[in-house]
Enzyme design. Structure first.
Site, PDB file in Angstrom:
ATOM      1  N   GLU A 142       5.428   3.386  10.594  1.00 19.97           N
ATOM      2  CA  GLU A 142       4.704   4.632  10.295  1.00 19.97           C
ATOM      3  C   GLU A 142       5.227   5.781  11.163  1.00 19.97           C
ATOM      4  O   GLU A 142       5.385   6.911  10.691  1.00 19.97           O
ATOM      5  CB  GLU A 142       3.200   4.445  10.513  1.00 19.97           C
ATOM      6  CG  GLU A 142       2.412   5.643  10.012  1.00 19.97           C
ATOM      7  CD  GLU A 142       0.938   5.605  10.368  1.00 19.97           C
ATOM      8  OE1 GLU A 142       0.408   6.661  10.746  1.00 19.97           O
ATOM      9  OE2 GLU A 142       0.310   4.533  10.289  1.00 19.97           O
ATOM     10  N   CYS A 211      -7.159   6.854  10.698  1.00 22.71           N
ATOM     11  CA  CYS A 211      -7.816   6.762   9.401  1.00 22.71           C
ATOM     12  C   CYS A 211      -9.209   6.156   9.528  1.00 22.71           C
ATOM     13  O   CYS A 211      -9.542   5.495  10.514  1.00 22.71           O
ATOM     14  CB  CYS A 211      -6.940   5.985   8.426  1.00 22.71           C
ATOM     15  SG  CYS A 211      -7.010   4.214   8.648  1.00 22.71           S
TER      16      CYS A 211
END
Length: 328
Positions: A142, A211
């Site tokens: 990521e 998140c």
């Protein structure tokens, strides 16, 4: 209850209270990524090529392989083909879709929408002329994907509060930060606090980058950690959000937390003298693996299960348009 005989007949098995953390396991981004591979296989047949593990879970990867998915690390491992090539949920550097386009590959992007939001944010802040600090872990796909949205040198990786203390800004008035989506909420807050103290003009994301699923799973673990002698996290050793759950459990007062991939990895010696255990799963671990762990516990203990719910998740993401239309 003391055992009446050496054999654990159902009546003589030691009692074990299991606190099952909720939410746990699959998040909407992982769900969507797996669905994308399955829909592509159903619509276009095999092989469907996937760059990098679609999500960090060996069981998921092996099940998709069995259905006809072919996993590669880089695009140059893929032969000339009209079959779909899928990018993983972690996101990819800009150079990857460009390379796919130059070879006329049929690319489908399974990047999690919440990771994509970080990419857009980093690009927007860079366009405003700001130096970007990315809070994250070196080498994680990521982080490589987010860094690769911008020209070389535009992003500096900050892994720890010490990095934040040591960072020297050329122009403190033109700084911004974004974060990996799967970090420890508490660690990240500590790093951001250092950056804001040192660089009061630093600009952050409109809304937290970590998140909802990472935040919720950490909160659920905190709710059980102080009540059990052992926390079992089902997840992969290369899964950032799963590793964070182990750390969060230990910091929240659990004497011991372990990361396991499958029930076969359960460290039975760690159950010595433990009457209550917590069980959770990282965002890329399927519920099947949690069921497998509970079944293994039932073989040895008289198990009572209590689910501890700290949030209800109702988030779902659409799959890409190419997979929604029926095949011609």
């Amino acid at each position: 209850m003391p055992p009446h005989s050496a054999e654990h007949s159902p009546s003589t098995r030691p009692a074990l209270n299991v606190l099952l953390a909720a939410p746990r396991g699959f998040c909407a981004g992982v769900d969507r990524a797996i669905q994308i591979v399955e829909l592509a296989l159903a619509k276009f047949g095999s092989p469907v090529y996937v760059r990098h593990e679609i999500v960090h879970n060996r069981y998921v990867v092996e099940s998709l392989k069995a259905k006809g998915a072919v996993f590669v690390e880089e695009l140059d491992e893929i032969p000339e083909t009209d079959q779909p090539v899928i990018f993983s949920a972690h996101g990819v550097p800009k150079s990857v879709p460009q390379a796919a386009k130059s070879r006329n590959l049929f690319a489908i992007d399974a990047t999690c929408p919440l990771v994509f939001k970080v990419h857009m944010e980093a690009s927007r802040l860079h366009a405003e002329g700001r130096k970007i600090l990315l809070i994250g872990h070196a080498g994680h796909p990521e982080v490589e994907g987010t860094t690769g949205q911008l020209p070389a040198g535009a992003v500096t990786l900050i892994q720890t509060a010490a990095d934040a203390e040591a960072f020297a800004a050329e122009d403190p008035s033109r700084l911004a930060y974004v974060t990996q989506t799967t970090l420890s909420v508490d660690d990240t807050a500590g790093i951001v606090a250092v950056l804001k103290r040192r660089f009061p003009a630093i600009v952050g994301p409109h809304k937290e980058d970590i998140c909802y699923a990472t935040t919720n799973r950490q909160a659920a673990v905190k709710a059980i950690a102080g009540k059990v002698g052992l926390v079992i996290v089902v997840g992969a050793p290369n899964s950032s959000n799963s590793l964070r759950l182990v750390e969060v459990a230990e910091r929240a007062g659990c004497p011991k937390a372990v990361l396991i991939q499958r029930a076969a990895d359960l460290p039975w010696d760690a159950f010595e003298g433990v009457s209550a255990v917590g069980v959770t799963a990282g965002a890329s671990a399927p519920e099947t693996l949690v069921d497998e762990v509970l079944e293994a516990l039932r073989q040895r203990f008289e198990v009572s299960i209590e689910q501890v719910t700290t949030a209800n998740e109702r988030i779902a993401f659409n799959v890409p348009r190419e997979l929604r239309e029926p095949a011609a």
